[in-house]
Design an enzyme around this catalytic site. Structure first.
Site, short mmCIF file in Angstrom:
data_model
loop_
_atom_site.label_atom_id
_atom_site.label_comp_id
_atom_site.label_asym_id
_atom_site.label_seq_id
_atom_site.Cartn_x
_atom_site.Cartn_y
_atom_site.Cartn_z
N SER A 1 -0.29 -3.53 11.72
CA SER A 1 -0.25 -4.97 11.57
C SER A 1 -0.70 -5.66 12.85
O SER A 1 -0.40 -5.21 13.96
CB SER A 1 1.18 -5.42 11.24
OG SER A 1 1.30 -6.84 11.31
N GLN B 1 -5.03 -4.29 10.50
CA GLN B 1 -4.91 -5.48 9.67
C GLN B 1 -5.23 -6.73 10.48
O GLN B 1 -4.91 -6.83 11.66
CB GLN B 1 -3.49 -5.57 9.11
CG GLN B 1 -3.22 -6.77 8.24
CD GLN B 1 -2.66 -7.95 9.01
OE1 GLN B 1 -2.09 -7.79 10.08
NE2 GLN B 1 -2.85 -9.15 8.48
N THR C 1 -6.44 -9.59 5.39
CA THR C 1 -5.49 -10.14 4.43
C THR C 1 -6.06 -11.45 3.88
O THR C 1 -6.25 -12.40 4.63
CB THR C 1 -4.12 -10.39 5.09
OG1 THR C 1 -3.60 -9.15 5.57
CG2 THR C 1 -3.15 -10.99 4.10
N LYS D 1 -7.64 -7.14 1.50
CA LYS D 1 -6.28 -6.83 1.01
C LYS D 1 -5.63 -8.06 0.39
O LYS D 1 -5.71 -9.16 0.94
CB LYS D 1 -5.42 -6.33 2.17
CG LYS D 1 -3.99 -5.97 1.77
CD LYS D 1 -3.22 -5.45 2.96
CE LYS D 1 -1.79 -5.05 2.56
NZ LYS D 1 -0.95 -6.22 2.24
N SER E 1 -2.73 -5.61 -3.87
CA SER E 1 -1.40 -5.78 -3.28
C SER E 1 -0.82 -7.13 -3.67
O SER E 1 -1.55 -8.11 -3.77
CB SER E 1 -1.49 -5.68 -1.75
OG SER E 1 -0.21 -5.94 -1.16
N VAL F 1 5.43 1.30 -5.08
CA VAL F 1 5.28 2.76 -5.11
C VAL F 1 6.58 3.39 -4.59
O VAL F 1 6.94 3.22 -3.42
CB VAL F 1 4.10 3.22 -4.25
CG1 VAL F 1 3.98 4.74 -4.27
CG2 VAL F 1 2.81 2.57 -4.73
N GLY G 1 4.95 0.87 1.86
CA GLY G 1 5.52 -0.14 2.77
C GLY G 1 7.00 0.08 2.95
O GLY G 1 7.45 0.74 3.89
N ARG G 2 7.79 -0.42 2.03
CA ARG G 2 9.25 -0.36 2.17
C ARG G 2 9.83 1.05 2.29
O ARG G 2 10.74 1.27 3.09
CB ARG G 2 9.91 -1.10 1.01
CG ARG G 2 9.68 -2.61 1.06
CD ARG G 2 10.36 -3.31 -0.09
NE ARG G 2 9.88 -4.68 -0.22
CZ ARG G 2 10.22 -5.49 -1.19
NH1 ARG G 2 11.04 -5.06 -2.14
NH2 ARG G 2 9.76 -6.72 -1.25
#
Length: 271
Positions: free
Chosen positions: A4, A26, A54, A135, A157, A194, A214-215
């Site tokens: 990021s 990113q 993004t 993205k 996304s 996912v 991600g999470r």
């Protein structure tokens, strides 16, 4: 791995720690083009393989838990510098506005309520000398527009469902995006929702070239540090391999659309 822009660790240190890794950077479409150019012009030298633009976060959502102090005030402190926005040797003072708040200045650069102009894609590619991934794609139309403007890949996304309520799940729009970019050389990536190896399998079967997490990675990090992250990746890898074996797939390339059935194709009894 995609780093990021908001990382508090210099991007060059990330790649130096793992020279064999595959790293994307990113980026947002900053209003200050000089600041943006300086941020991306050395990424290739540092070992990054692509820029991830993004395209769907020109304005942040309003979340109930964020009412009160602004998000930038709560997330960033003097001990958490946004180091990747500055070129080596630059002082943030040259970019601060009359409030003298560096983070506030950056938020105005990124989130100005103006939709991202995809015409910036060639500009980013020319200064970074890297492929570009768009993205935040959720429709076939948006995917095709990004590719037509020069994107080398599109990344489906919805920000984990945290930005706009009632957005479709990414797996539900994957087929539409695949169809929209058919005949081009653009690759398709996907994230959001996912949670298992079988999720990865389904995304690959429907046409995704890569699946991002991600999470789950953050949960692993919070629970067990770097070992926790490795555990998460190992679990997902094992689940994917099991799903492949049970589906008769010897390798990733043998996973095809024929291995999944989309919901609308099921027959529902009407009683």
């Amino acid at each position: 791995m995609t780093l990021s822009t908001d990382s508090t660790v210099p991007c060059r240190e990330i790649t130096a720690a793992n020279p064999d890794g595959i790293f994307f950077m990113q980026s947002y479409a900053l209003k200050n083009k000089d600041l943006h150019r300086k941020m991306i012009c050395r990424l290739k030298e540092y070992g990054f393989k692509a820029v991830v633009l993004t395209v769907d976060a020109a304005v942040l959502s309003k979340r109930r838990r964020q009412f009160g102090p602004s998000m930038n005030q709560r997330l960033y402190s003097k001990q958490m510098e946004l180091v990747n926005f500055l070129h080596e040797g630059d002082s943030r003072a040259i970019y601060e506005d009359d409030t003298g708040k560096w983070v506030d200045y950056l938020f105005k650069q990124v989130h100005d309520s103006t939709p991202v102009d995809l015409g910036i894609i060639p500009w980013i590619k020319s200064h970074s000398k890297l492929p570009l991934i768009a993205k935040g794609i959720l429709t076939g139309k948006a995917a095709r527009e990004a590719v037509d403007h020069g994107a080398d890949a599109v990344w489906i996304s919805n920000h984990g469902g945290r930005q706009l309520d009632c957005t479709p799940s990414t797996i539900d729009v994957l087929s539409e995006v695949v169809e929209a970019v058919k005949g081009t050389e653009a690759e398709i990536y996907i994230d959001s929702g996912v949670r298992s190896g079988s999720d990865v399998f389904k995304a690959l079967a429907l046409g995704a070239r890569a699946v991002f997490l991600g999470r789950p990675v953050l949960w692993g990090l919070a629970a067990g540090g770097s070992d926790g992250v490795l555990d998460v990746l190992s679990i997902l890898k094992g689940e994917l391999e099991l799903c492949m074996v049970r589906s008769g797939c010897r390798n990733i390339n043998s996973i095809t659309r024929g291995h999944v059935i989309e919901e609308e194709k099921y027959l529902t009894a009407k009683l």
